[in-house]
Design an enzyme around this catalytic site. Structure first.
Site, short mmCIF file in Angstrom:
data_model
loop_
_atom_site.label_atom_id
_atom_site.label_comp_id
_atom_site.label_asym_id
_atom_site.label_seq_id
_atom_site.Cartn_x
_atom_site.Cartn_y
_atom_site.Cartn_z
N TYR B 125 -1.49 4.55 2.95
CA TYR B 125 -2.41 4.66 4.09
C TYR B 125 -2.67 6.13 4.45
O TYR B 125 -3.28 6.40 5.48
CB TYR B 125 -1.84 3.93 5.31
CG TYR B 125 -1.82 2.44 5.15
CD1 TYR B 125 -1.00 1.86 4.19
CD2 TYR B 125 -2.60 1.61 5.93
CE1 TYR B 125 -0.97 0.49 4.01
CE2 TYR B 125 -2.58 0.23 5.76
CZ TYR B 125 -1.75 -0.32 4.81
OH TYR B 125 -1.72 -1.67 4.64
N LYS B 172 10.66 -1.16 -3.09
CA LYS B 172 10.49 -1.48 -4.52
C LYS B 172 10.99 -0.28 -5.32
O LYS B 172 10.32 0.25 -6.21
CB LYS B 172 9.00 -1.77 -4.79
CG LYS B 172 8.70 -2.34 -6.18
CD LYS B 172 9.14 -3.77 -6.35
CE LYS B 172 8.88 -4.25 -7.77
NZ LYS B 172 9.50 -5.57 -8.03
N ASP B 205 9.59 -8.03 -3.33
CA ASP B 205 9.17 -9.33 -3.87
C ASP B 205 10.21 -10.40 -3.57
O ASP B 205 9.89 -11.52 -3.17
CB ASP B 205 8.83 -9.25 -5.36
CG ASP B 205 9.81 -8.41 -6.16
OD1 ASP B 205 10.60 -7.67 -5.54
OD2 ASP B 205 9.78 -8.48 -7.40
N ASP B 229 2.78 -3.94 6.43
CA ASP B 229 1.51 -4.58 6.79
C ASP B 229 1.50 -6.02 6.29
O ASP B 229 1.18 -6.97 7.03
CB ASP B 229 0.37 -3.77 6.14
CG ASP B 229 -0.99 -4.14 6.69
OD1 ASP B 229 -1.07 -5.01 7.57
OD2 ASP B 229 -2.00 -3.55 6.24
#
Lengths: 115, 334
Positions: B125, B172, B205, B229
């Site tokens: 972002y 991640k 995940d 988000d």
């Protein structure tokens, strides 16, 4: 059966490409970098982590890191050679980590604005 | 407590009718507020040529607190997000979103009470995107040490102040070893200073899958911007959807409270949209201001209306208008 030879690489419709500026990522501990006149290129904005810190509203809170994106826009039609000359001049004063040429594709800018 | 001066940003689409209902409920809670109404969003762009006029910026900067209705951001092209602009301009680095079961909404779980702390200013972002050839687009994912430390610090402090027990860092870092690796490293450093709160980490995940299978196992999650988000919306979905999902954007010098849903322009003027998400954001705002009694009063009133089930908006299975729902809450607060 689908094989490699039957898969065509997708091609995006080509548009005329025009060099219009360069983003330079500058590392400095001295706060917002201020620039001399570089002839073919003029500073448009400076951002820190993508947030514009110059010109306009500035809070010290926004200067979180020592890494600034500095956008220089061409003041006249320019070539890659102009970018080379510009980067040589810039390097005399500033330490930079990366530079990215800015191109327009047709009438559209191929680069985002700063927040 | 004394009077509070708060900037009200009704936004666009259904925003003004929602915010008006919310203002009425808050004004009946016993708290003294002077509302400063200011423009933001698409309508503002048409009228003033900017999403965020100088007058609006000055009001927020002066009051240091605002509540905001929804605004619209076009997909793919067009103007930038007013929300992201505000978050960046006022350095609102912590996006806090609670996901708690609402009594009237039947869900397949007995308990969900998850707090997400989303880093609100960095990651992909940062708005650093380039077409690096005519066929290749590139977006820089910016993660910084100071930015990662402060969101982790914020999460631990908030958790401690609110009696929470466990914080997980979502990442991640097995793939993005530099960026998410830095975020995780900062989290672990901060966690060492807070041994009274259990901490751990989970790959994004796996976290998504675990949230859907067994959400009760989670307490607080700290996430970089993009994962935050997405997963905060997932958490909102678990408890009943965005109609009941409040949010707070908090910085060191300013805070803006807002619902996370869109402006639903097709319903604008119909006064049928559920104002609960903005109202619950208002409840978060009152608690942030130390107005706990008023916050409690509104929350109890709303829960009473939901439990009675007679005056519900369409998304909760009823036929009540925005105003009728707000009136019912005001009545239940007495």
């Amino acid at each position: 059966m689908l094989t490699k030879s039957t898969v065509n690489r997708a091609k995006r419709p080509a548009k005329p490409i025009t060099l219009v500026g360069v983003d330079v990522y500058i590392i400095t501990e001295e706060g917002i970098p201020m620039f001399d006149d570089y002839g073919a290129f003029k500073i448009e904005f400076v951002s820190n982590r993508g947030t514009k810190v110059w010109p306009g509203y500035v809070s010290d809170d926004l200067m979180m890191v020592n890494w600034y994106r500095c956008r220089f826009m061409a003041t006249r039609p320019v070539t890659d050679a102009d970018v080379d000359t510009f980067m040589v001049s810039l390097s005399k004063k500033w330490k930079w980590s990366a530079a990215q040429k800015l191109w327009n594709y047709g009438d559209e800018a191929g680069f985002s604005k700063a927040y | 407590m004394g009077k509070h001066v708060i900037t009200m940003l009704p936004g666009e689409g259904t925003g003004p009718e929602i915010c008006e209902a919310v203002r009425r409920v808050i004004d009946h809670s016993g708290v003294e507020i002077v509302w400063e109404y200011e423009d933001i969003g698409l309508d503002c762009l048409k009228e003033h040529g900017t999403l965020l006029p100088e007058k609006t910026i000055k009001s927020i900067a002066k009051n240091k607190i605002a509540i905001k209705g929804p605004t619209t951001t076009p997909i793919g092209t067009g103007h930038k997000s007013a929300n992201v602009t505000l978050r960046k301009m006022f350095d609102l680095y912590a996006n806090v979103r609670p996901a708690k079961l609402i009594p009237v909404l039947k869900r397949p779980w007995d308990k969900i009470d998850i707090l997400t702390f989303r880093e609100n200013t960095e990651d992909s972002y940062a708005a650093i995107e380039h077409m690096v050839s005519d066929e290749v687009a590139q977006c820089l994912k910016v993660i910084t040490w100071p930015g990662s430390v402060r969101i982790a610090e914020f999460a631990f402090k908030w958790a401690k102040a609110n009696g929470r027990k466990k914080i997980y860092c979502v990442h991640k870092a097995n793939i993005m070893k530099m960026t998410d690796g830095l975020f995780l490293e900062a989290f672990r450093e901060v966690a060492k200073k807070h041994p009274d709160i259990e901490s751990g980490d989970i790959i994004v995940d796996n976290c998504s899958m675990q949230l859907v299978r067994n959400p009760a196992q989670f307490d607080c999650l700290v996430l970089p911007n993009l994962y935050g988000d997405i997963l905060s919306d997932l958490c909102a979905g678990l408890v009943g959807g965005l109609g009941f999902a409040p949010g707070a954007n908090i910085g060191d010098n300013c805070s803006i409270f807002e619902a996370v849903h869109g402006s639903a322009p097709k319903y604008a003027g119909m006064k049928k949209v559920n104002p609960s998400a903005v109202l619950l954001s208002g409840v978060m705002m009152l608690r942030w201001l130390g107005e706990n009694a008023a916050a409690e009063k509104i929350e109890k009133g709303m829960n009473k209306v939901l439990a009675e089930g007679k005056t519900l908006t369409y998304d909760a299975g009823g036929t009540a208008s925005t105003d009728e729902y707000a009136d019912a809450i005001i009545k239940a607060m007495k």
